[in-house]
Design a protein around this motif. Sequence first.
Motif, PDB file in Angstrom:
ATOM      1  N   GLY A 159       0.767  -1.229   0.000  1.00 40.44           N
ATOM      2  CA  GLY A 159       0.000   0.000   0.000  1.00 40.44           C
ATOM      3  C   GLY A 159       0.799   1.280   0.000  1.00 40.44           C
ATOM      4  N   GLY A 160       2.127   1.187   0.174  1.00 39.96           N
ATOM      5  CA  GLY A 160       2.957   2.381   0.140  1.00 39.96           C
ATOM      6  C   GLY A 160       3.372   2.731  -1.275  1.00 39.96           C
ATOM      7  N   THR A 161       4.105   3.834  -1.415  1.00 37.30           N
ATOM      8  CA  THR A 161       4.523   4.250  -2.760  1.00 37.30           C
ATOM      9  C   THR A 161       5.489   3.256  -3.390  1.00 37.30           C
ATOM     10  N   THR A 162       6.289   2.541  -2.573  1.00 33.66           N
ATOM     11  CA  THR A 162       7.214   1.561  -3.156  1.00 33.66           C
ATOM     12  C   THR A 162       6.448   0.383  -3.755  1.00 33.66           C
ATOM     13  N   HIS A 163       5.298   0.064  -3.189  1.00 36.69           N
ATOM     14  CA  HIS A 163       4.435  -0.991  -3.722  1.00 36.69           C
ATOM     15  C   HIS A 163       3.702  -0.504  -4.981  1.00 36.69           C
ATOM     16  N   LEU A 164       3.054   0.655  -4.868  1.00 33.74           N
ATOM     17  CA  LEU A 164       2.260   1.164  -5.988  1.00 33.74           C
ATOM     18  C   LEU A 164       3.132   1.542  -7.179  1.00 33.74           C
ATOM     19  N   ALA A 165       4.351   2.044  -6.928  1.00 36.31           N
ATOM     20  CA  ALA A 165       5.259   2.359  -8.035  1.00 36.31           C
ATOM     21  C   ALA A 165       5.606   1.097  -8.808  1.00 36.31           C
ATOM     22  N   GLY A 166       5.805  -0.019  -8.098  1.00 36.15           N
ATOM     23  CA  GLY A 166       6.101  -1.283  -8.761  1.00 36.15           C
ATOM     24  C   GLY A 166       4.942  -1.782  -9.598  1.00 36.15           C
ATOM     25  N   LEU A 167       3.725  -1.660  -9.071  1.00 35.06           N
ATOM     26  CA  LEU A 167       2.544  -2.073  -9.833  1.00 35.06           C
ATOM     27  C   LEU A 167       2.362  -1.204 -11.072  1.00 35.06           C
ATOM     28  N   LEU A 168       2.576   0.096 -10.903  1.00 40.15           N
ATOM     29  CA  LEU A 168       2.430   1.012 -12.034  1.00 40.15           C
ATOM     30  C   LEU A 168       3.488   0.735 -13.097  1.00 40.15           C
TER      31      LEU A 168
END
Length: 323
Positions: A159-168
Amino acid sequence: MHRAFKTTLLALSILASASAGAQESWPQRPITFVVPYPPGGPADLIARSVARKMSDFAKQSIIVENKAGASGNIAGEYIARAPKDGYTLLFGSSPVLVINPGLYPKLGFDPLRDFQPIADFGSLPNAVLVNAALPVSSVQDLIAYARREPTTFASAGSGGTTHLAGLLFAQAAGLKDVTHVPYKGSAPALQSLLASQVTMTFTDVYTAYPFLTSGKLKVLGITSAQPSALLPDVRTLQQQGMPGIDVSVFFALLGPAGMPPSVVQRLSALSQQVLQDPEIRSQFKERGLELPSDGSPETLRTRMERETATWSQLIKSTGAAVD
């Protein structure tokens, strides 16, 4: 009756004067910055720098307390219910302030309703990192590698930016079989990359920089729309053929909604003193923190409103969920 009424008015006047005097003399005792994450991460390090400098200006001690857990939600709920006197404040970042409302359907607080914005202390882009031994030298090399080899990415937590950046990144590159490996913080995520247990990670430049200067990791791109001042020679993902990717994490000071306006104004003024301090500006610049042009409470609220909508849309488009 008339006499009793005058006595009541006098009592109310004394109480109002005492309250105003207390607000004007704030702070009269130590202040606590609650950080929603473990010690050692960027929010914690920035909070401690701000606390040291602000305590000098306020002539009062500022204690940094780490209340980690549930992606920042434990600290968020704590602050939402804290006394509204300006002595218990949240030094938070994007996950607890603008991401979690779109990620948790039953969040126990609403940042826009339950928090009083005080000051924006800047933002950090994420860097696309791989182990120095991985045979790739660009984002396109990494995408080609991921299409032929099992690929994983580490994050500092779901749920953090390191997670969402990877998904994006995976979505923009058309990669369907990239596996997310969440850790409890940036440090263990980076350790897994150093040990070649994962293919890549998307860590903020503040945390990544020492590993890059040591040569143990290499950076392939920056996730923000503009290059990082800390790594000016590293191209953004947009510059490398991945339009639409603009991911940064911002850091801010807030309190519970309903604080006295005079205390909010005093905290805002102290925050601006910190942001203009040459030592702080130099320190933050050296670690890649992009300072805001306007750190006022009003501008911070506008940013929170804007980014809450942006992250909510990104969560929906990537199918992000808490692991």
